[in-house]
Design a protein around this motif. Structure first.
Motif, PDB file in Angstrom:
ATOM      1  N   PRO A  79      35.577  31.583  38.858  1.00 18.59           N
ATOM      2  CA  PRO A  79      35.176  31.594  37.443  1.00 18.59           C
ATOM      3  C   PRO A  79      35.407  30.261  36.738  1.00 18.59           C
ATOM      4  CG  PRO A  79      36.299  33.635  37.997  1.00 18.59           C
ATOM      5  CD  PRO A  79      36.425  32.738  39.200  1.00 18.59           C
ATOM      6  N   GLU A  80      36.392  29.495  37.184  1.00 17.09           N
ATOM      7  CA  GLU A  80      36.659  28.200  36.571  1.00 17.09           C
ATOM      8  C   GLU A  80      35.488  27.231  36.752  1.00 17.09           C
ATOM      9  OE1 GLU A  80      40.219  30.420  37.349  1.00 17.09           O
ATOM     10  OE2 GLU A  80      38.684  29.700  38.745  1.00 17.09           O
ATOM     11  N   ALA A  81      34.635  27.494  37.750  1.00 16.39           N
ATOM     12  CA  ALA A  81      33.493  26.614  38.029  1.00 16.39           C
ATOM     13  C   ALA A  81      32.222  27.052  37.305  1.00 16.39           C
ATOM     14  CB  ALA A  81      33.236  26.555  39.539  1.00 16.39           C
ATOM     15  N   TRP A  82      32.268  28.181  36.602  1.00 17.33           N
ATOM     16  CA  TRP A  82      31.085  28.682  35.917  1.00 17.33           C
ATOM     17  C   TRP A  82      30.884  27.939  34.608  1.00 17.33           C
ATOM     18  CZ3 TRP A  82      32.498  34.608  36.101  1.00 17.33           C
ATOM     19  CH2 TRP A  82      32.524  35.033  37.444  1.00 17.33           C
ATOM     20  N   GLN A  86      25.298  29.344  32.681  1.00 21.80           N
ATOM     21  CA  GLN A  86      25.146  30.074  33.932  1.00 21.80           C
ATOM     22  C   GLN A  86      25.572  31.528  33.763  1.00 21.80           C
ATOM     23  OE1 GLN A  86      27.557  27.634  36.503  1.00 21.80           O
ATOM     24  NE2 GLN A  86      25.797  26.531  37.339  1.00 21.80           N
ATOM     25  N   VAL A  87      26.685  31.750  33.071  1.00 25.09           N
ATOM     26  CA  VAL A  87      27.157  33.113  32.820  1.00 25.09           C
ATOM     27  C   VAL A  87      26.126  33.871  31.995  1.00 25.09           C
ATOM     28  CG1 VAL A  87      28.898  34.515  31.659  1.00 25.09           C
ATOM     29  CG2 VAL A  87      29.595  32.534  33.025  1.00 25.09           C
ATOM     30  N   ALA A  88      25.647  33.251  30.917  1.00 26.47           N
ATOM     31  CA  ALA A  88      24.674  33.903  30.047  1.00 26.47           C
ATOM     32  C   ALA A  88      23.423  34.288  30.825  1.00 26.47           C
ATOM     33  CB  ALA A  88      24.308  32.975  28.890  1.00 26.47           C
ATOM     34  N   GLU A  89      22.872  33.356  31.572  1.00 33.39           N
ATOM     35  CA  GLU A  89      21.625  33.612  32.297  1.00 33.39           C
ATOM     36  C   GLU A  89      21.806  34.687  33.363  1.00 33.39           C
ATOM     37  OE1 GLU A  89      20.483  29.755  33.648  1.00 33.39           O
ATOM     38  OE2 GLU A  89      19.572  29.188  31.729  1.00 33.39           O
ATOM     39  N   GLN A  90      22.935  34.663  34.061  1.00 33.28           N
ATOM     40  CA  GLN A  90      23.128  35.646  35.123  1.00 33.28           C
ATOM     41  C   GLN A  90      23.395  37.040  34.575  1.00 33.28           C
ATOM     42  OE1 GLN A  90      22.556  34.898  38.444  1.00 33.28           O
ATOM     43  NE2 GLN A  90      22.473  37.130  38.430  1.00 33.28           N
ATOM     44  N   VAL A  91      24.159  37.135  33.502  1.00 26.94           N
ATOM     45  CA  VAL A  91      24.397  38.452  32.888  1.00 26.94           C
ATOM     46  C   VAL A  91      23.077  39.043  32.403  1.00 26.94           C
ATOM     47  CG1 VAL A  91      25.408  39.622  30.887  1.00 26.94           C
ATOM     48  CG2 VAL A  91      26.804  38.056  32.242  1.00 26.94           C
ATOM     49  N   LEU A  92      22.245  38.227  31.781  1.00 27.24           N
ATOM     50  CA  LEU A  92      20.967  38.720  31.262  1.00 27.24           C
ATOM     51  C   LEU A  92      20.003  39.077  32.388  1.00 27.24           C
ATOM     52  CD1 LEU A  92      20.559  36.273  28.252  1.00 27.24           C
ATOM     53  CD2 LEU A  92      21.264  38.678  28.189  1.00 27.24           C
ATOM     54  N   ILE A  93      20.016  38.307  33.461  1.00 29.77           N
ATOM     55  CA  ILE A  93      19.193  38.656  34.626  1.00 29.77           C
ATOM     56  C   ILE A  93      19.656  39.981  35.214  1.00 29.77           C
ATOM     57  CG2 ILE A  93      18.725  38.047  37.046  1.00 29.77           C
ATOM     58  CD1 ILE A  93      18.623  35.115  36.160  1.00 29.77           C
ATOM     59  N   ASP A  94      20.960  40.158  35.295  1.00 28.87           N
ATOM     60  CA  ASP A  94      21.517  41.364  35.902  1.00 28.87           C
ATOM     61  C   ASP A  94      21.267  42.604  35.051  1.00 28.87           C
ATOM     62  OD1 ASP A  94      22.655  41.950  38.346  1.00 28.87           O
ATOM     63  OD2 ASP A  94      24.670  42.155  37.530  1.00 28.87           O
ATOM     64  N   ARG A  95      20.986  42.412  33.764  1.00 25.13           N
ATOM     65  CA  ARG A  95      20.669  43.536  32.870  1.00 25.13           C
ATOM     66  C   ARG A  95      19.196  43.912  32.950  1.00 25.13           C
ATOM     67  NH1 ARG A  95      24.217  44.076  28.133  1.00 25.13           N
ATOM     68  NH2 ARG A  95      22.401  44.785  26.989  1.00 25.13           N
ATOM     69  N   ALA A 116      31.741  27.897  25.910  1.00 27.05           N
ATOM     70  CA  ALA A 116      32.945  28.556  26.426  1.00 27.05           C
ATOM     71  C   ALA A 116      34.126  28.140  25.578  1.00 27.05           C
ATOM     72  CB  ALA A 116      33.181  28.181  27.882  1.00 27.05           C
ATOM     73  N   GLU A 117      35.052  29.084  25.346  1.00 21.79           N
ATOM     74  CA  GLU A 117      36.269  28.761  24.604  1.00 21.79           C
ATOM     75  C   GLU A 117      37.438  29.565  25.145  1.00 21.79           C
ATOM     76  OE1 GLU A 117      35.066  29.789  20.597  1.00 21.79           O
ATOM     77  OE2 GLU A 117      36.067  31.730  20.739  1.00 21.79           O
TER      78      GLU A 117
END
Length: 211
Positions: A79-82, A86-95, A116-117
Motif C-alpha cells: 500500500p505504501e507504493a500506491w 491509482q487507488v481511485a481508478e482501481q476502486v471505481l473499476i472494481d465497482r 493522499a493524506e
C-alpha cells in the motif's frame, strides 16, 4: 451532521442531515451496517461488497461504505507504493459491471482529483472526486444526467495480513452538487478506521458466512 459508527468492521464517519442551503437531507438506511460475509456484492465476483448504505430517494443522494481486497494494479504491491489516483481508478473499476469485448472490466467514472493524506490516527487516507453518467431521478427526468461524488479509501489488514480497502463514497446528481459539496467534504474528512474491539469481525473471517 449525524454520526454513524460500526464496531463490527470498526469505522466511523459523519453524514449530512441538510444541505449548505439548509434543505433537509432525509437519509435513511437502504442497507444497515453488517459484516463483510453477509454484505451484498457490487459485482458478480463478490469481491467488493456494500457493508452499509444510506439514501435519500427524492434527491438521489447516496452514502455507501464498501469493503474489498485490492485488485488490478494494486494487487501484489505494498500500500505504501500506491498513488491516490491509482487507488481511485482501481476502486471505481472494481465497482463497475461494464466490460470490454475482451471481458476486461472498465470504469465509467472520470476521476477529477485525487490526493493522499495521513491523519491523526496515523492511517493514510486516499481522497478523490469523481463524475459518472447517471440515470433520471424523481427531480430530474432528463435522459442524460451526471452524478458527482467524493470518496475516501483507507487500508486495513485482514487476519492473514492481506490488505482490505474500506471506501466511503458519497454521490448526488450534478444539479445539487454545489449545495451538498461542503457536507460531503466534511464527511470524507471525518472518516476513520477505529481501533478494533471484541465486536470486530475481520472481512476475511468466515468470508462466506451469511449470518
Amino acid at each position: 451532521m449525524k454520526v454513524l459508527q460500526d464496531d463490527t468492521l470498526a469505522y466511523r464517519f459523519e453524514y449530512p442531515a441538510a444541505t449548505a442551503s439548509g434543505r433537509p437531507l432525509p437519509l435513511v438506511f437502504s442497507r444497515k451496517p453488517e459484516r463483510y460475509s453477509s454484505a451484498a456484492p457490487l459485482t458478480a465476483d463478490a469481491r467488493q461488497r456494500i457493508v452499509c448504505e444510506l439514501a435519500d430517494l427524492l434527491d438521489a443522494v447516496t452514502v455507501s461504505v464498501t469493503v474489498g481486497p485490492p485488485a488490478g494494479m494494486l494487487k501484489g504491491r505494498a500500500p505504501e507504493a500506491w498513488s491516490a489516483r491509482q487507488v481511485a481508478e482501481q476502486v471505481l473499476i472494481d465497482r463497475s459491471t461494464q466490460r470490454t469485448t475482451t471481458g476486461q472490466r472498465v470504469s465509467l467514472n472520470s476521476v477529477e482529483a485525487a490526493a493522499a493524506e495521513t491523519r491523526d490516527d496515523g492511517t493514510t487516507y486516499f481522497l478523490y472526486e469523481h463524475v459518472s453518467q447517471g440515470s433520471p431521478t424523481l427531480r430530474t427526468l432528463q435522459l442524460e444526467t451526471y452524478r458527482h461524488a467524493l470518496a475516501v479509501t483507507a487500508v486495513r489488514p485482514g487476519l492473514d495480513g492481506s490488505p482490505f480497502l474500506y471506501t466511503l463514497n458519497m454521490s448526488c446528481p450534478q444539479e445539487i452538487w454545489e449545495d451538498v459539496r461542503p457536507a460531503f467534504e466534511r464527511s470524507v474528512a471525518s472518516f476513520r478506521l477505529l481501533p478494533t474491539t471484541n465486536a470486530y469481525v475481520a472481512p476475511d473471517k468466515d468470508p462466506w458466512r451469511f449470518f
